[in-house]
Every structure is written in structure tokens, then in C-alpha cells.
Design an enzyme around this catalytic site. Sequence first.
Site, PDB file in Angstrom:
ATOM      1  CB  VAL A 100       8.240 -53.033  -4.607  1.00 44.60           C
ATOM      2  CG1 VAL A 100       9.502 -53.493  -3.907  1.00 44.60           C
ATOM      3  CG2 VAL A 100       8.401 -53.187  -6.110  1.00 44.60           C
ATOM      4  CB  CYS A 101       8.672 -54.412  -0.088  1.00 43.32           C
ATOM      5  SG  CYS A 101       9.251 -54.862   1.561  1.00 43.32           S
ATOM      6  CB  THR A 102       5.016 -54.355   3.220  1.00 44.85           C
ATOM      7  OG1 THR A 102       5.836 -53.199   3.384  1.00 44.85           O
ATOM      8  CG2 THR A 102       5.649 -55.534   3.923  1.00 44.85           C
TER       9      THR A 102
END
Length: 223
Positions: A100-102
Site C-alpha cells: 500500500v502507498c509507497t
Amino acid sequence: MRILAFVYDGMTLLDLVGPIQAWAFMPGNEVQFVGKTVGNVRTDCGLTIEATHDLHSSWQDPDVLFVPGAGTAIFAVADDPEVTNYLATIGAQAKWVAGVCTGSIILGAAGLLEGYRAATHWGAREHLPRFGATISDERVCIDRNRLTGGGISSGIDFGIAIAALWAGDETGRLLELVIEYAPQPPFGTGRPELADATTLDLAKGRVSQAFGVGGSVPTPAVL
């Protein structure tokens, strides 16, 4: 379902908690919180969580490898060959590779996104092609067994959507109701294309500090 969640100093708490909270309501799931060493891990909001296992004591063949994201903390993780080689090895054995995300950037640095579509925070998308990944602007991106999500709050959407992938839509609907997921954003500026010009410029400055300063993401690890 055995879920191995990799945790590290400076990671974004909601990236981890959003999916894990949704999956916690699924019977039979087990989670290992794995750090480079066992012990407390300080998140970017100041709260700490506990890494219950290290790289040597964790499962070597989990069903799911899951990596949350962060701001500049991703650079140290992505530039650590012990960690990226570990993630590459675990990812090769796992049935599902998720971020998730970076967290997607860390997966990319471990060589796990080459030839796949992948999502990440909108401010870090430009990093994905260097890992051989195709940028997706989806909030939840599913490409074969690679599962990635957009920035931070998308982890909740991600957790529910992936639960439905694993256990069926009825499970997804049930989880959405159980956790009362009925978002009502106060301002409706949660994506670049929705924000006014002034808010977008301010956000770009904040995001540039978070993702564009403090290091460069290395090329993918090679075992």
C-alpha cells in the site's frame, strides 16, 4: 491465510493498520509483524508497534507478503540489500505480493514488480517505471498476484477489496459493514484531479518533501 507484514522505522501507520484491521475480521488469518530485528518500531505518527519476528525467524513461505509505505523512510529500506534480498526471496515464495502507498516502491526495489501494473501514492508514481512496473492510478490495483494500493487512506479500500478477492464478494460486503466503512470526505479533495489549484500546489510541496528529498530509490535488488 498466513500474512507476513514487513515493518520498519518511519513507516506510515495507516498503511499497515487499514488492511490489517479489515483482514483481522476474517476467520483463520494469522499475521506476523516482521522487522529487521525484533522489538519496537516507531511509525511516522509517533506511535510504536512491535516487530514480533525478524528476517530469520519469520515464515519463509507465507501466503501473503505485505509491505506498507512511508515518506523518506522508504529510501533506507529500499537501499538495504539485506532487506531487499529478503523481500525478494519471500516474495518469490508467497502466493500474493502486496503493498500500500509507497510500499510498492519497496517491492519494486526488491525486484518484485517488473512486468506488473502497480499503484502507489500519487506523489511517488514516477518511481515505478524504473522497476519495470506500469503505473496504475487505481486506488486498488490487482495484476495477477501483485496487489497494490494508492496512498495511505486507500489501505482501507485495499483491505476490503483484497478480502473479497480471497474470500468472495459477500465477505467484502460483510467486512465493509462490520467496520462501518461509509466515507464522507469533508472537502472532497482527496485526489489531485479533485483538488483546486491552490490546494494542489500546497500538496505538491508537502509531497515533494516526503518523497523527493532525502535519497534516491535504487535499482531493483538482484539475488
